[in-house]
Design an enzyme around this catalytic site. Structure first.
Site, PDB file in Angstrom:
ATOM      1  N   SER A 220       0.805  -1.219   0.000  1.00  0.00           N
ATOM      2  CA  SER A 220       0.000   0.000   0.000  1.00  0.00           C
ATOM      3  C   SER A 220       0.845   1.279   0.000  1.00  0.00           C
ATOM      4  O   SER A 220       1.639   1.493  -0.901  1.00  0.00           O
ATOM      5  CB  SER A 220      -0.935  -0.057   1.206  1.00  0.00           C
ATOM      6  OG  SER A 220      -1.837   0.995   1.185  1.00  0.00           O
TER       7      SER A 220
ATOM      8  N   ASP B   4      -3.373   6.148  -3.223  1.00  0.00           N
ATOM      9  CA  ASP B   4      -2.211   5.594  -2.516  1.00  0.00           C
ATOM     10  C   ASP B   4      -1.560   4.522  -3.394  1.00  0.00           C
ATOM     11  O   ASP B   4      -1.982   4.299  -4.535  1.00  0.00           O
ATOM     12  CB  ASP B   4      -2.593   5.084  -1.121  1.00  0.00           C
ATOM     13  CG  ASP B   4      -3.321   3.758  -1.170  1.00  0.00           C
ATOM     14  OD1 ASP B   4      -3.956   3.473  -2.198  1.00  0.00           O
ATOM     15  OD2 ASP B   4      -3.241   2.997  -0.188  1.00  0.00           O
TER      16      ASP B   4
ATOM     17  N   ASP C 119      -1.531   1.323  -3.687  1.00  0.00           N
ATOM     18  CA  ASP C 119      -2.266   0.212  -4.296  1.00  0.00           C
ATOM     19  C   ASP C 119      -3.681   0.634  -4.698  1.00  0.00           C
ATOM     20  O   ASP C 119      -4.531  -0.206  -5.002  1.00  0.00           O
ATOM     21  CB  ASP C 119      -2.288  -1.027  -3.392  1.00  0.00           C
ATOM     22  CG  ASP C 119      -2.998  -0.799  -2.068  1.00  0.00           C
ATOM     23  OD1 ASP C 119      -3.151   0.364  -1.657  1.00  0.00           O
ATOM     24  OD2 ASP C 119      -3.398  -1.798  -1.433  1.00  0.00           O
TER      25      ASP C 119
ATOM     26  N   ASP D  57      -6.335   1.891  -3.181  1.00  0.00           N
ATOM     27  CA  ASP D  57      -7.571   1.635  -2.434  1.00  0.00           C
ATOM     28  C   ASP D  57      -7.929   2.833  -1.538  1.00  0.00           C
ATOM     29  O   ASP D  57      -8.804   2.736  -0.678  1.00  0.00           O
ATOM     30  CB  ASP D  57      -7.511   0.333  -1.617  1.00  0.00           C
ATOM     31  CG  ASP D  57      -6.482   0.351  -0.505  1.00  0.00           C
ATOM     32  OD1 ASP D  57      -5.690   1.316  -0.434  1.00  0.00           O
ATOM     33  OD2 ASP D  57      -6.458  -0.610   0.291  1.00  0.00           O
TER      34      ASP D  57
ATOM     35  N   ASN E 192      -8.938   9.028   6.361  1.00  0.00           N
ATOM     36  CA  ASN E 192      -7.765   8.918   5.502  1.00  0.00           C
ATOM     37  C   ASN E 192      -8.070   8.536   4.051  1.00  0.00           C
ATOM     38  O   ASN E 192      -7.159   8.371   3.242  1.00  0.00           O
ATOM     39  CB  ASN E 192      -6.747   7.947   6.117  1.00  0.00           C
ATOM     40  CG  ASN E 192      -7.275   6.521   6.204  1.00  0.00           C
ATOM     41  OD1 ASN E 192      -8.204   6.141   5.504  1.00  0.00           O
ATOM     42  ND2 ASN E 192      -6.675   5.722   7.074  1.00  0.00           N
TER      43      ASN E 192
END
Ligand code: 16G
Ligand code: MG
Length: 544
Positions: free
Chosen positions: A64, A276, A278, A280, A372
């Protein structure tokens, strides 16, 4: 179980003796050098989980938003959800078994779960763009084949794409086609349909600037572009061609640093978003004419999306229960706005996508977001049926019909399996277009309370226990009373502390009427944690 073959294979992925890792909030995550045996064993575990559930299971190789040198792995359950919590402890056991205990540990799991070993299982594997990801995903595939099971290697995909693929496979295509093309087609078609009814075309606005964090998201947006039929005009930055993954860019950097990423040219008033590593997670932001940075985080996104859905429900005359699920990190202003102005149900749960996801599933329509930027919308089967039924009802008035159809397109645009930066971005762009909102107008729906987050190092962060969705500390003794006392000195104030699930620190959150007060509050609470929960190293210092 071919024990000899398995033992020999496992020797090719040896575990460094003594190394102990924990399946964390979102899987294993550490330096890539320590992960080969973990990947092999997660291949084994995924195959077992696939046999147990008689479904396809996913394994995603990614760390991530962590730096390039790290890597990690996430397991995906049949409906595209994060793996059931009970299996996280198997993952930890299997990973930490020393070489000579691997087989017994595996057999224990098989016995405990009463897994029948005669049927062949299928595991889907995907990976992000890290240098280490290719070899590590090979180790996963090796694990799967060591049990004699089948796998399909999807290669480079975003985490949410793999979640989508797993769900498609296990629902016989009713969720969509189990291919990347299927993903692009499903989302694009829904996006094109919604925006065709927009008062303002997305392309009337300045192009959206997308910061790809030098990761997989940028790559996949390039792939998706032709499917979008020029309905979204966007420019990609940090697309991985030169910069380093997550370095001075990406959603985590932007959210934590509260500033725009490097590599994106900011023009006052023009909207940007960051994925981000990856893809997600997503956050939006812009600079005002004075050059000040404005962040639209997960709370703002949840508000935009839930308002949109609520209005459509009213217009369509559908009586479905809509809820927003947040964590303690949600800005107090957002919770206040949702409860008092929007009159939607708001639920607060523990940090971590799996907790939000499960809470959201209790409602007809559950919108969930962490501040976030992790989040999505989930629709119950019955809600989906009612929406589809209404959209197809020939007797409806034009008004109701168009609302019902837009709801149906929204269902299709959303990746219901997990938060998805690409899907979330398309939904946000669609809502802005349909409602004719600029990013500033969206930002003005409510004003965030000033807040501050700090970290405190303690000897053992397990000294802190929390309750009430992490909003209150139950240990160490006296800490919550101390926090209450400090919070009472400020207005519009709130503060809580919790042990991080991903770092060896205690996190402190504070919000108050002014930035200076939020800073003081956070500092004072940090000091209380330091003194009451076994702080180590230097005492926290005031921020100014
Ligand atoms: C993980 C979680 C994220 C959570 C964060 C908290 C997933 C996919 N990711 O990244 O949801 O906000 O951990 O980190 O669940 P912390 O425990 O260090 O504060
Ligand atoms: Mg991520």
């Amino acid at each position: 179980l071919d024990s000899l073959f398995l033992s020999l294979k496992s020797l090719l992925h040896p575990k460094p003796a003594g190394l102990v890792l924990q399946y964390g909030t979102a899987g294993f995550r550490t330096t890539a050098r320590h992960l080969d045996h973990v990947m092999f064993r997660m291949g084994l575990l995924a195959a077992l989980r696939a046999k147990k559930t008689m479904s396809t299971i996913g394994v995603m190789v990614t760390a991530s938003h962590n730096p390039e040198e790290d890597n990690g792995v996430k397991l995906i359950d049949p409906m595209g959800e994060m793996v059931a919590v009970a299996w996280e402890s198997y993952a930890t056991q299997l990973t930490n078994a020393e070489q000579d205990a691997l087989l017994t540990t595996l057999k224990d799991i098989i016995k405990q779960e009463a897994i029948s070993m005669d049927k062949k299982a299928m595991v889907f594997v995907g990976r992000d763009t890290r240098l280490s990801s290719e070899d590590l995903s090979q180790a996963v595939l090796d694990g799967v084949s060591s049990l004699g099971d089948h796998s399909h290697d999807f290669g480079l995909v975003t985490t949410p794409q793999l979640h989508y693929l797993v769900r498609c496979q296990n629902t016989n295509g009713s969720y969509g086609n189990a291919s990347l093309e299927g993903y692009y087609q499903k989302l694009s078609q829904a996006f094109v349909q919604i925006t065709s009814k927009a008062v303002k075309l997305t392309t009337d606005q300045s192009p959206l600037r997308i910061d790809g964090a030098n990761g997989i998201g940028a790559l996949k947006m390039r792939e998706m572009e032709p499917f979008l039929q020029q309905r979204l005009s966007f420019n990609l930055y940090n697309d991985g061609t030169s910069g380093r993954l997550n370095h001075l860019c990406g959603a985590d950097y932007v959210k934590v640093q509260q500033r725009s990423p490097q590599g994106v040219e900011m023009v006052a008033g023009e909207r940007c978003c960051s994925f981000d590593g990856d893809a997600d997670r997503i956050v939006y932001y812009y600079h005002n004419p004075q050059g000040h940075f404005h962040l639209l985080d997960g709370d703002k996104i949840a508000t935009l999306i839930s308002t949109f859905i609520k209005e459509l429900l009213t217009q369509a005359g559908l009586n479905l229960q809509l809820a927003v699920v947040q964590t303690a990190y949600a800005n107090g202003s957002s919770t206040h706005f949702l409860q008092n102005n929007m009159k939607v149900i708001v639920e607060c749960v523990k940090t971590g996508v799996k907790h939000l996801h499960h809470a959201a599933q209790k409602f007809d329509i559950g919108v969930y977001f962490e501040a976030n930027g992790h989040g999505t919308v989930v629709f119950s089967d019955s809600a989906e049926e009612q929406i589809k039924g209404l959209a197809a009802d020939p007797s409806l008035t034009e008004d109701r019909k168009s609302a019902a159809q837009m709801l149906e397109d929204t269902v299709n645009l959303v990746n219901q399996t997990v938060g998805d930066a690409i899907s979330d971005m398309l939904l946000i762009e669609a809502v802005l277009a349909v409602r004719g909102l600029s990013v500033q107008q969206w930002d003005k729906i409510y004003t965030d309370l000033p807040n501050r987050q700090l970290k405190v190092k303690v000897a053992d962060r397990r000294a802190i226990d929390t309750t009430d969705a992490e909003r209150r500390a139950t240990s160490p003794a006296g800490l919550q009373e101390a926090i209450d006392g400090i919070v009472g000195k400020y207005s519009l104030s709130r503060s809580f502390v919790r042990p991080s699930g991903t770092e060896d620190v205690v996190r402190v959150y504070a919000e108050a009427d002014t930035q200076a007060n939020a800073d003081c509050l956070a500092y004072e609470v940090s000091l209380a944690v330091y003194h009451l929960a076994g702080g180590v190293g230097e005492e926290p210092k005031p921020l100014q």
